[in-house]
Scaffold this motif. Structure first.
Motif, PDB file in Angstrom:
ATOM      1  N   MET A  86       0.813  -1.213   0.000  1.00  0.00           N
ATOM      2  CA  MET A  86       0.000   0.000   0.000  1.00  0.00           C
ATOM      3  C   MET A  86       0.848   1.266   0.000  1.00  0.00           C
ATOM      4  O   MET A  86       0.310   2.357  -0.022  1.00  0.00           O
ATOM      5  CB  MET A  86      -0.948   0.003   1.203  1.00  0.00           C
ATOM      6  CG  MET A  86      -1.930  -1.139   1.143  1.00  0.00           C
ATOM      7  SD  MET A  86      -3.261  -1.109   2.371  1.00  0.00           S
ATOM      8  CE  MET A  86      -2.514  -0.542   3.847  1.00  0.00           C
ATOM      9  N   GLY A  87       2.156   1.109   0.070  1.00  0.00           N
ATOM     10  CA  GLY A  87       3.030   2.267   0.015  1.00  0.00           C
ATOM     11  C   GLY A  87       3.102   3.063   1.302  1.00  0.00           C
ATOM     12  O   GLY A  87       3.576   4.198   1.309  1.00  0.00           O
ATOM     13  N   CYS A  88       2.662   2.504   2.408  1.00  0.00           N
ATOM     14  CA  CYS A  88       2.656   3.225   3.691  1.00  0.00           C
ATOM     15  C   CYS A  88       4.054   3.688   4.085  1.00  0.00           C
ATOM     16  O   CYS A  88       4.217   4.746   4.694  1.00  0.00           O
ATOM     17  CB  CYS A  88       2.094   2.338   4.801  1.00  0.00           C
ATOM     18  SG  CYS A  88       0.410   1.769   4.510  1.00  0.00           S
ATOM     19  N   VAL A  89       5.053   2.921   3.703  1.00  0.00           N
ATOM     20  CA  VAL A  89       6.429   3.228   4.089  1.00  0.00           C
ATOM     21  C   VAL A  89       6.912   4.548   3.485  1.00  0.00           C
ATOM     22  O   VAL A  89       7.809   5.181   4.018  1.00  0.00           O
ATOM     23  CB  VAL A  89       7.380   2.057   3.742  1.00  0.00           C
ATOM     24  CG1 VAL A  89       7.627   1.976   2.246  1.00  0.00           C
ATOM     25  CG2 VAL A  89       8.675   2.148   4.515  1.00  0.00           C
ATOM     26  N   SER A  90       6.285   5.001   2.395  1.00  0.00           N
ATOM     27  CA  SER A  90       6.731   6.248   1.779  1.00  0.00           C
ATOM     28  C   SER A  90       6.497   7.455   2.693  1.00  0.00           C
ATOM     29  O   SER A  90       7.238   8.431   2.640  1.00  0.00           O
ATOM     30  CB  SER A  90       6.067   6.465   0.422  1.00  0.00           C
ATOM     31  OG  SER A  90       4.677   6.599   0.566  1.00  0.00           O
TER      32      SER A  90
END
Length: 136
Positions: free
Chosen positions: A39-43
């Motif tokens: 989900m790209g949360c780390v970005s």
């Protein structure tokens, strides 16, 4: 992956789903960028940015602790004491509510169009199954 596992398991109709693995299912979903199936949360929620006091760039145990045991900076409209609702309302969990389209909670990206999103459902199932930490 679910369909493949179902076929590998003999394609039994109405067979119960295997339990959701935190380490193999939930963690990669939150940790990996969107172009890698996550989900790209780390970005935004990396250790450097630490958006909202929540970061996903640690190891499995650290991420689990962030979700289940650490109080969020903002408890949201339901006054949640943790990012996972440990009581009787898993759908109020901040990890599901904040990125839900149409929800007034502040989140820069609404990742789930509605609660039928397979990613939402995977996290929801993990919560309802008791949010087990199977990190090795």
């Amino acid at each position: 992956v679910l369909m493949y596992n179902w076929i590998q398991g003999g394609a039994v109709r109405n067979a119960p789903l295997p339990p959701v693995s935190f380490y193999n299912d939930v963690r990669p979903l939150l940790y990996q960028p969107a172009n890698a199936g996550g989900m790209g949360c780390v970005s935004c929620h990396d250790q450097a940015g630490n958006a909202g006091g929540f970061y996903v760039s640690g190891d499995g145990n650290t991420l689990y602790d962030e979700l289940v045991n650490e109080a969020p900076n903002g408890p949201g409209q339901y006054n949640e004491p943790y990012r996972i609702n440990k009581d009787t309302y898993p759908e109020r969990s901040l990890v599901l509510v904040n990125p839900l389209f149409g929800n007034p909670e502040p989140h820069p990206v609404k990742l789930f169009f509605d609660n039928t999103d397979p990613r939402y459902q995977l996290i929801y199932r993990w919560i309802t199954e008791g949010y087990n930490n199977d990190t090795p």
